[in-house]
Design a protein around this motif. Sequence first.
Motif, short mmCIF file in Angstrom:
data_model
loop_
_atom_site.label_atom_id
_atom_site.label_comp_id
_atom_site.label_asym_id
_atom_site.label_seq_id
_atom_site.Cartn_x
_atom_site.Cartn_y
_atom_site.Cartn_z
N ASP A 55 -16.48 -5.94 -6.05
CA ASP A 55 -15.97 -7.02 -5.22
C ASP A 55 -14.98 -7.79 -5.77
O ASP A 55 -14.01 -8.13 -4.90
CB ASP A 55 -17.35 -7.83 -5.42
N ILE A 56 -14.81 -7.89 -6.99
CA ILE A 56 -13.90 -8.84 -7.41
C ILE A 56 -12.28 -8.03 -7.29
O ILE A 56 -11.37 -8.38 -6.64
CB ILE A 56 -13.72 -8.96 -9.18
N ARG A 57 -12.21 -6.83 -7.32
CA ARG A 57 -11.24 -5.79 -7.15
C ARG A 57 -10.77 -5.87 -5.61
O ARG A 57 -9.51 -5.89 -5.23
CB ARG A 57 -11.47 -4.42 -7.50
N LEU A 58 -11.66 -5.60 -4.76
CA LEU A 58 -11.42 -5.86 -3.26
C LEU A 58 -10.80 -7.35 -2.90
O LEU A 58 -9.99 -7.16 -2.07
CB LEU A 58 -12.73 -5.55 -2.63
N ARG A 59 -11.33 -8.21 -3.52
CA ARG A 59 -10.74 -9.37 -3.31
C ARG A 59 -9.24 -9.63 -3.81
O ARG A 59 -8.45 -10.20 -3.03
CB ARG A 59 -11.68 -10.72 -3.96
N ARG A 60 -9.07 -9.07 -4.93
CA ARG A 60 -7.83 -8.94 -5.45
C ARG A 60 -6.71 -8.13 -4.68
O ARG A 60 -5.64 -8.61 -4.21
CB ARG A 60 -7.69 -8.35 -6.93
N ILE A 61 -7.28 -6.98 -4.01
CA ILE A 61 -6.58 -6.30 -3.18
C ILE A 61 -6.20 -6.94 -2.01
O ILE A 61 -5.27 -6.83 -1.34
CB ILE A 61 -7.06 -4.81 -3.00
N GLU A 62 -7.30 -7.73 -1.15
CA GLU A 62 -7.22 -8.58 -0.04
C GLU A 62 -6.13 -9.56 -0.28
O GLU A 62 -5.43 -9.85 0.76
CB GLU A 62 -8.50 -8.96 0.50
N LYS A 63 -6.02 -10.33 -1.32
CA LYS A 63 -5.10 -11.18 -1.80
C LYS A 63 -3.90 -10.66 -1.68
O LYS A 63 -2.85 -11.12 -0.90
CB LYS A 63 -5.52 -11.97 -2.92
N ARG A 64 -3.48 -9.57 -2.43
CA ARG A 64 -2.24 -8.71 -2.37
C ARG A 64 -1.77 -8.43 -0.97
O ARG A 64 -0.51 -8.54 -0.68
CB ARG A 64 -2.15 -7.73 -3.34
N LEU A 65 -2.75 -7.91 -0.22
CA LEU A 65 -2.48 -7.73 1.23
C LEU A 65 -1.89 -8.75 1.98
O LEU A 65 -0.93 -8.51 2.92
CB LEU A 65 -3.68 -6.82 1.79
N ASP A 66 -2.68 -9.87 1.92
CA ASP A 66 -2.21 -11.08 2.63
C ASP A 66 -0.80 -11.75 2.22
O ASP A 66 -0.17 -11.76 3.03
CB ASP A 66 -3.19 -12.40 2.21
N GLU A 67 -0.64 -11.70 0.95
CA GLU A 67 0.73 -11.99 0.24
C GLU A 67 1.78 -10.98 1.19
O GLU A 67 2.92 -11.67 1.26
CB GLU A 67 0.66 -11.89 -1.12
N LYS A 68 1.60 -9.86 1.18
CA LYS A 68 2.73 -8.77 1.57
C LYS A 68 2.69 -9.09 3.00
O LYS A 68 3.91 -9.04 3.60
CB LYS A 68 2.41 -7.40 1.12
N GLU A 69 1.64 -9.58 3.62
CA GLU A 69 1.77 -9.57 5.26
C GLU A 69 2.50 -10.83 5.39
O GLU A 69 3.48 -10.78 6.22
CB GLU A 69 0.15 -9.71 5.66
N ARG A 70 2.42 -11.74 4.64
CA ARG A 70 3.11 -13.10 4.76
C ARG A 70 4.47 -12.86 4.50
O ARG A 70 5.32 -13.30 5.30
CB ARG A 70 2.57 -14.11 3.92
N SER A 71 4.88 -12.14 3.37
CA SER A 71 6.42 -11.93 3.16
C SER A 71 6.90 -11.07 4.21
O SER A 71 8.07 -11.29 4.81
CB SER A 71 6.46 -11.34 2.00
#
Length: 107
Positions: A55-71
Amino acid sequence: MDTRDIVFSLVMVVSSFVLTYEWLGRFKYSPANSLIILSAIVMVGALAAMILSVDIRLRRIEKRLDEKERSLRINVQSIESSMDKKMNEVITVVDEAMDTMNRRTYR
């Protein structure tokens, strides 16, 4: 990690203890069964820890994807504004050329 996850993990461990204790209680209880109960508790605890880790890993990956999408969104917007400026310049040049051509034909 939410408190909800920790509570669910504790419920998993306690329920594994109760289930194993009651299941072994149907047979004749002996001190050797304590090892079986402890093993079941450790196994379920490790399973809960593994689920929380995933669960922690999936949240970390989701956060990275959100940052990349924003950029990417910011980059696309900057490219869009740049292309808009260039297109306006080209339209201005073409309009001026059309005006010049129209003046020449009417003379």
